[in-house]
Motif scaffolding. Structure first.
Motif, short mmCIF file in Angstrom:
data_model
loop_
_atom_site.label_atom_id
_atom_site.label_comp_id
_atom_site.label_asym_id
_atom_site.label_seq_id
_atom_site.Cartn_x
_atom_site.Cartn_y
_atom_site.Cartn_z
N ALA A 146 103.28 119.87 -11.78
CA ALA A 146 103.12 121.29 -12.00
C ALA A 146 101.83 121.78 -11.35
N ALA A 147 101.86 123.03 -10.91
CA ALA A 147 100.67 123.63 -10.30
C ALA A 147 99.54 123.66 -11.33
N THR A 148 98.35 123.42 -10.86
CA THR A 148 97.16 123.47 -11.70
C THR A 148 96.04 124.14 -10.92
N THR A 149 95.22 124.88 -11.61
CA THR A 149 94.10 125.53 -10.93
C THR A 149 92.92 124.57 -10.76
N ASP A 150 92.95 123.46 -11.49
CA ASP A 150 91.84 122.52 -11.42
C ASP A 150 92.35 121.07 -11.46
N PRO A 151 92.73 120.52 -10.29
CA PRO A 151 93.20 119.14 -10.26
C PRO A 151 92.16 118.14 -10.78
N GLY A 152 90.88 118.45 -10.60
CA GLY A 152 89.83 117.57 -11.09
C GLY A 152 89.84 117.47 -12.61
N ALA A 153 90.05 118.60 -13.28
CA ALA A 153 90.12 118.59 -14.74
C ALA A 153 91.35 117.81 -15.20
N THR A 154 92.45 117.97 -14.49
CA THR A 154 93.66 117.21 -14.83
C THR A 154 93.41 115.71 -14.66
N ALA A 155 92.73 115.35 -13.57
CA ALA A 155 92.43 113.93 -13.32
C ALA A 155 91.52 113.36 -14.41
N ARG A 156 90.52 114.12 -14.81
CA ARG A 156 89.63 113.64 -15.88
C ARG A 156 90.41 113.48 -17.19
N ALA A 157 91.32 114.41 -17.46
CA ALA A 157 92.14 114.30 -18.68
C ALA A 157 93.02 113.05 -18.62
N LEU A 158 93.61 112.77 -17.45
CA LEU A 158 94.41 111.56 -17.28
C LEU A 158 93.56 110.31 -17.53
N PHE A 159 92.38 110.31 -16.98
CA PHE A 159 91.49 109.16 -17.13
C PHE A 159 91.14 108.93 -18.60
N HIS A 160 90.82 110.00 -19.29
CA HIS A 160 90.45 109.86 -20.71
C HIS A 160 91.66 109.53 -21.58
N ALA A 161 92.81 110.09 -21.24
CA ALA A 161 94.02 109.84 -22.03
C ALA A 161 94.44 108.37 -21.96
N THR A 162 94.09 107.70 -20.88
CA THR A 162 94.47 106.30 -20.70
C THR A 162 93.30 105.34 -20.95
N GLY A 163 92.23 105.85 -21.52
CA GLY A 163 91.02 105.06 -21.73
C GLY A 163 91.22 103.75 -22.48
N ARG A 164 92.15 103.72 -23.40
CA ARG A 164 92.39 102.48 -24.16
C ARG A 164 92.76 101.32 -23.24
N PHE A 165 93.24 101.62 -22.05
CA PHE A 165 93.74 100.59 -21.16
C PHE A 165 92.78 100.27 -20.00
N HIS A 166 91.58 100.88 -20.03
CA HIS A 166 90.61 100.52 -18.99
C HIS A 166 89.16 100.56 -19.46
N ASP A 167 88.89 101.17 -20.59
CA ASP A 167 87.52 101.20 -21.10
C ASP A 167 87.21 99.84 -21.72
N PRO A 168 86.14 99.17 -21.28
CA PRO A 168 85.82 97.83 -21.78
C PRO A 168 85.66 97.73 -23.30
N CYS A 169 85.39 98.84 -23.97
CA CYS A 169 85.23 98.76 -25.42
C CYS A 169 86.55 98.41 -26.11
#
Length: 196
Positions: A146-169
């Motif tokens: 879907a169109a987004t006005t801020d792909p960077g914000a979407t990317a950061r949200a994706l990164f945080h949403a998947t944090g359980r699978f890449h954050d060393p904690c």
């Protein structure tokens, strides 16, 4: 110290530092230990890295960059953006699991070092989210996402949403039964959320 037959390079120093860290851990590893492993004086090491902190920062960056490089090839691939996103997330999870599982002592050491090197970690996360941003932009341009006005914000949200699978904690959870199913469920959810 006996002179070495090979030229002393920053890369050789970083390789030796990683081995010293593996053997001694971050609390006991010293520049003298690194120099001894290379057969040079500690002054030779300091000519490449002005301080122990600079050496530790460089070895941490090198460790983190291995993951970034592996993922960058997926970003550059000329394939469907959804497939690239799935591959990117899967590869990130696999890389982090491999680092934690294959060499737990070194992983623990790097967990300490990344805690010391907030700037290096911040740059690493910025690089990863920039890679995700390029995938999101490609998906928006192709109509896959879907169109987004801020792909960077979407990317950061994706990164945080998947944090359980890449954050060393969360490393202890990565070998639990059902983690693969949890990962797939989260990935499917975020991908569905991106579709138009």
């Amino acid at each position: 110290m006996a002179p070495t037959s090979e030229t002393l390079t920053a890369e050789r120093i970083l390789e030796a530092t990683e081995e010293v860290l593996r053997r001694h851990g971050p609390a006991k590893a010293t520049v003298v230990d690194v120099a001894r492993a290379l057969g040079v004086s500690h002054g030779s090491v300091y000519r490449h890295f002005r301080t122990k902190a600079a050496l530790r920062e460089a070895v941490t960056k090198r460790w983190l960059d291995r993951t970034s490089v592996e993922l960058s090839g997926i970003v550059a691939a000329d394939r469907d953006p959804e497939a690239r996103l799935r591959d990117w997330l899967t590869t990130l999870f696999a890389a982090k699991r491999r680092k934690a599982g294959d060499d737990p002592e070194l992983f623990a050491t790097y967990t300490v070092l990344t805690g010391e090197n907030g700037t290096v970690v911040g740059e690493h996360i910025a690089d990863l989210t920039a890679q995700l941003t390029r995938i999101v932009e490609a998906g928006v341009q192709s109509g896959t996402f879907a169109a987004t006005t801020d792909p960077g914000a979407t990317a950061r949200a994706l990164f945080h949403a998947t944090g359980r699978f890449h954050d060393p904690c969360y490393a202890r959870e990565w070998e639990e039964p059902g983690i693969e199913a949890d990962f797939t469920a989260v990935m499917d959810l975020v991908v569905r959320g991106l579709r138009p």
